[in-house]
Write a protein that holds these residues in place. Sequence first.
Motif, PDB file in Angstrom:
ATOM      1  N   ALA A   1      -9.840  -5.400  -0.623  1.00  0.00           N
ATOM      2  CA  ALA A   1     -10.993  -4.693  -0.186  1.00  0.00           C
ATOM      3  C   ALA A   1     -11.395  -5.491   1.036  1.00  0.00           C
ATOM      4  CB  ALA A   1     -12.088  -4.674  -1.486  1.00  0.00           C
ATOM      5  N   LEU A   2     -11.452  -6.434   1.032  1.00  0.00           N
ATOM      6  CA  LEU A   2     -11.658  -7.586   2.142  1.00  0.00           C
ATOM      7  C   LEU A   2     -11.044  -7.372   3.393  1.00  0.00           C
ATOM      8  CD1 LEU A   2     -14.101  -9.752   2.965  1.00  0.00           C
ATOM      9  CD2 LEU A   2     -12.246 -11.298   2.138  1.00  0.00           C
ATOM     10  N   PHE A   3      -9.941  -7.542   3.176  1.00  0.00           N
ATOM     11  CA  PHE A   3      -8.856  -7.012   4.325  1.00  0.00           C
ATOM     12  C   PHE A   3      -8.879  -5.923   4.794  1.00  0.00           C
ATOM     13  CE2 PHE A   3      -4.548  -5.636   5.841  1.00  0.00           C
ATOM     14  CZ  PHE A   3      -4.552  -6.323   6.839  1.00  0.00           C
ATOM     15  N   SER A   4      -9.074  -4.706   3.962  1.00  0.00           N
ATOM     16  CA  SER A   4      -9.125  -3.382   4.307  1.00  0.00           C
ATOM     17  C   SER A   4     -10.332  -3.076   5.240  1.00  0.00           C
ATOM     18  CB  SER A   4      -9.035  -2.399   3.287  1.00  0.00           C
ATOM     19  OG  SER A   4      -7.865  -2.504   2.435  1.00  0.00           O
TER      20      SER A   4
ATOM     21  N   ALA B   1      -3.789 -13.567  11.995  1.00  0.00           N
ATOM     22  CA  ALA B   1      -4.525 -14.631  11.860  1.00  0.00           C
ATOM     23  C   ALA B   1      -5.757 -14.155  10.708  1.00  0.00           C
ATOM     24  CB  ALA B   1      -5.571 -15.125  12.971  1.00  0.00           C
ATOM     25  N   LEU B   2      -5.897 -12.578  10.783  1.00  0.00           N
ATOM     26  CA  LEU B   2      -6.811 -12.103   9.634  1.00  0.00           C
ATOM     27  C   LEU B   2      -6.062 -12.030   8.315  1.00  0.00           C
ATOM     28  CD1 LEU B   2      -9.307 -10.274   8.921  1.00  0.00           C
ATOM     29  CD2 LEU B   2      -8.044  -8.644   9.707  1.00  0.00           C
ATOM     30  N   MET B   3      -4.934 -11.884   8.480  1.00  0.00           N
ATOM     31  CA  MET B   3      -4.166 -11.728   7.098  1.00  0.00           C
ATOM     32  C   MET B   3      -4.204 -13.091   6.533  1.00  0.00           C
ATOM     33  SD  MET B   3      -1.247  -8.888   7.724  1.00  0.00           S
ATOM     34  CE  MET B   3      -0.449  -9.314   9.258  1.00  0.00           C
ATOM     35  N   ASP B   4      -3.475 -13.989   7.285  1.00  0.00           N
ATOM     36  CA  ASP B   4      -3.362 -15.369   6.868  1.00  0.00           C
ATOM     37  C   ASP B   4      -4.537 -16.154   6.271  1.00  0.00           C
ATOM     38  OD1 ASP B   4      -0.794 -15.326   7.316  1.00  0.00           O
ATOM     39  OD2 ASP B   4      -0.440 -16.467   8.816  1.00  0.00           O
ATOM     40  N   GLY B   5      -5.752 -15.878   7.144  1.00  0.00           N
ATOM     41  CA  GLY B   5      -6.901 -16.372   6.816  1.00  0.00           C
ATOM     42  C   GLY B   5      -7.533 -15.815   5.501  1.00  0.00           C
ATOM     43  N   ILE B   6      -7.366 -14.431   5.415  1.00  0.00           N
ATOM     44  CA  ILE B   6      -8.062 -13.973   4.208  1.00  0.00           C
ATOM     45  C   ILE B   6      -7.232 -14.292   3.059  1.00  0.00           C
ATOM     46  CG2 ILE B   6      -8.357 -11.622   2.898  1.00  0.00           C
ATOM     47  CD1 ILE B   6      -9.454 -10.682   5.528  1.00  0.00           C
ATOM     48  N   GLU B   7      -5.805 -14.311   2.894  1.00  0.00           N
ATOM     49  CA  GLU B   7      -5.066 -14.876   1.927  1.00  0.00           C
ATOM     50  C   GLU B   7      -5.126 -16.267   1.514  1.00  0.00           C
ATOM     51  OE1 GLU B   7      -1.173 -11.921   2.398  1.00  0.00           O
ATOM     52  OE2 GLU B   7      -1.534 -13.579   3.595  1.00  0.00           O
ATOM     53  N   LEU B   8      -5.489 -17.161   2.588  1.00  0.00           N
ATOM     54  CA  LEU B   8      -5.849 -18.434   2.138  1.00  0.00           C
ATOM     55  C   LEU B   8      -7.201 -18.451   1.495  1.00  0.00           C
ATOM     56  CD1 LEU B   8      -5.247 -21.454   2.268  1.00  0.00           C
ATOM     57  CD2 LEU B   8      -6.183 -21.602   4.657  1.00  0.00           C
ATOM     58  N   GLN B   9      -8.256 -17.937   1.774  1.00  0.00           N
ATOM     59  CA  GLN B   9      -9.542 -17.794   1.070  1.00  0.00           C
ATOM     60  C   GLN B   9      -9.452 -17.289  -0.350  1.00  0.00           C
ATOM     61  OE1 GLN B   9     -12.971 -16.682   3.565  1.00  0.00           O
ATOM     62  NE2 GLN B   9     -11.449 -16.349   5.222  1.00  0.00           N
ATOM     63  N   TRP B  10      -8.522 -16.432  -0.539  1.00  0.00           N
ATOM     64  CA  TRP B  10      -8.178 -15.766  -1.833  1.00  0.00           C
ATOM     65  C   TRP B  10      -7.464 -16.829  -2.669  1.00  0.00           C
ATOM     66  CZ3 TRP B  10      -3.193 -14.179  -3.476  1.00  0.00           C
ATOM     67  CH2 TRP B  10      -3.078 -13.597  -4.812  1.00  0.00           C
ATOM     68  N   LEU B  11      -6.621 -17.621  -2.261  1.00  0.00           N
ATOM     69  CA  LEU B  11      -6.000 -18.654  -2.957  1.00  0.00           C
ATOM     70  C   LEU B  11      -6.804 -19.653  -3.444  1.00  0.00           C
ATOM     71  CD1 LEU B  11      -2.877 -19.314  -0.754  1.00  0.00           C
ATOM     72  CD2 LEU B  11      -2.754 -18.201  -2.948  1.00  0.00           C
ATOM     73  N   LEU B  12      -7.954 -19.939  -2.535  1.00  0.00           N
ATOM     74  CA  LEU B  12      -9.010 -20.855  -2.831  1.00  0.00           C
ATOM     75  C   LEU B  12     -10.041 -20.176  -3.951  1.00  0.00           C
ATOM     76  CD1 LEU B  12      -9.384 -22.502   0.623  1.00  0.00           C
ATOM     77  CD2 LEU B  12      -8.192 -23.580  -1.433  1.00  0.00           C
TER      78      LEU B  12
ATOM     79  N   MET C   1      -1.050  -6.491   0.775  1.00  0.00           N
ATOM     80  CA  MET C   1      -1.889  -7.354  -0.100  1.00  0.00           C
ATOM     81  C   MET C   1      -1.852  -6.889  -1.326  1.00  0.00           C
ATOM     82  SD  MET C   1      -3.499  -9.394   2.245  1.00  0.00           S
ATOM     83  CE  MET C   1      -3.441  -9.388   3.968  1.00  0.00           C
ATOM     84  N   GLU C   2      -1.805  -5.771  -1.721  1.00  0.00           N
ATOM     85  CA  GLU C   2      -1.601  -5.453  -3.135  1.00  0.00           C
ATOM     86  C   GLU C   2      -0.477  -6.141  -3.952  1.00  0.00           C
ATOM     87  OE1 GLU C   2      -3.227  -3.388  -5.175  1.00  0.00           O
ATOM     88  OE2 GLU C   2      -4.713  -2.071  -3.838  1.00  0.00           O
ATOM     89  N   TYR C   3       0.791  -6.136  -2.992  1.00  0.00           N
ATOM     90  CA  TYR C   3       2.021  -6.760  -3.588  1.00  0.00           C
ATOM     91  C   TYR C   3       1.852  -8.365  -3.800  1.00  0.00           C
ATOM     92  CZ  TYR C   3       6.684  -8.112  -3.713  1.00  0.00           C
ATOM     93  OH  TYR C   3       7.882  -8.894  -4.155  1.00  0.00           O
ATOM     94  N   HIS C   4       0.786  -8.909  -3.044  1.00  0.00           N
ATOM     95  CA  HIS C   4       0.472 -10.335  -2.897  1.00  0.00           C
ATOM     96  C   HIS C   4      -0.422 -10.616  -4.114  1.00  0.00           C
ATOM     97  CE1 HIS C   4       1.576 -11.180   1.544  1.00  0.00           C
ATOM     98  NE2 HIS C   4       2.749 -11.061   0.669  1.00  0.00           N
ATOM     99  N   LEU C   5      -1.069  -9.613  -4.532  1.00  0.00           N
ATOM    100  CA  LEU C   5      -1.753  -9.899  -5.866  1.00  0.00           C
ATOM    101  C   LEU C   5      -1.078 -10.286  -7.212  1.00  0.00           C
ATOM    102  CD1 LEU C   5      -4.467  -7.040  -5.531  1.00  0.00           C
ATOM    103  CD2 LEU C   5      -4.968  -9.519  -5.332  1.00  0.00           C
ATOM    104  N   THR C   6       0.045  -9.770  -7.108  1.00  0.00           N
ATOM    105  CA  THR C   6       1.005 -10.078  -8.095  1.00  0.00           C
ATOM    106  C   THR C   6       2.101 -10.788  -7.962  1.00  0.00           C
ATOM    107  OG1 THR C   6       2.213  -7.870  -7.750  1.00  0.00           O
ATOM    108  CG2 THR C   6       0.664  -7.735  -9.453  1.00  0.00           C
ATOM    109  N   HIS C   7       2.112 -11.384  -6.681  1.00  0.00           N
ATOM    110  CA  HIS C   7       3.107 -12.166  -6.352  1.00  0.00           C
ATOM    111  C   HIS C   7       2.340 -13.556  -5.497  1.00  0.00           C
ATOM    112  CE1 HIS C   7       5.441  -8.378  -7.111  1.00  0.00           C
ATOM    113  NE2 HIS C   7       6.452  -9.347  -7.272  1.00  0.00           N
TER     114      HIS C   7
END
Length: 218
Positions: A185-188, A166-177, A95-101
């Motif tokens: 922090a949310l995922f952790s 599903a947890l990873m994809d769902g939280i990442e989608l919400q973050w994109l929005l 998730m940290e990596y995705h913050l910058t990618h």
Amino acid sequence: MAEKPATKGTYPKGVARRKQIVRAAARIFAQYGYHAGSLRNIADDVGVTSAALIRHFQDKEGLLTAVLEYWDEESQVASSTAPGLDHIRQLPAMMEYHLTHRGLIELFLTLATEASNPEHPARDFIVKRYDSTVASLSSRIREAIDAGEVFLPAEQVESEARGLMALMDGIELQWLLQPELDLVALFSSHLDHTLARWTGEVQPLSNSTEAFVVQGIA
């Protein structure tokens, strides 16, 4: 999916231009999707003609193949090779990596949604990617069970792996929005709860009535 076209241009300049086109295509596909993202959009982004793209990749599906290979290579950078529970505990680093990618996860989720159409050219890649991720997570969970770190029945392992995906994809989608969300922090937080349940530190509730009692509602 089109067969991978032969790489055009063995000189450094040709290789660099090919990479530039692939990265531009990744941005366009992430923003507009595969079908709406046209070769003209990509060519304009790079500053070349549509004919130049065809020379490098034969057709649009050939370009998509190169984009998916690029995504696969880039996403492996944040992947942990640790075994068992250590692998699961290191998922927040992804998730940290995705913050910058951001573009990588945006590209994957966009194409994954489109690939629900059986005719989508990325369908095979997305299905295989999910299958391999489920298999990998399931393997790590089984390693943790064998090591006495996790207490789950064998028949529940794949379901837990799919739930974690599903947890990873769902939280990442919400973050994109909503980029203001604290993705890591949310995922952790949710991962900690999952691990506590797996390791027996927190017993799963058997029904919704118990959930209300715990929360002081009933």
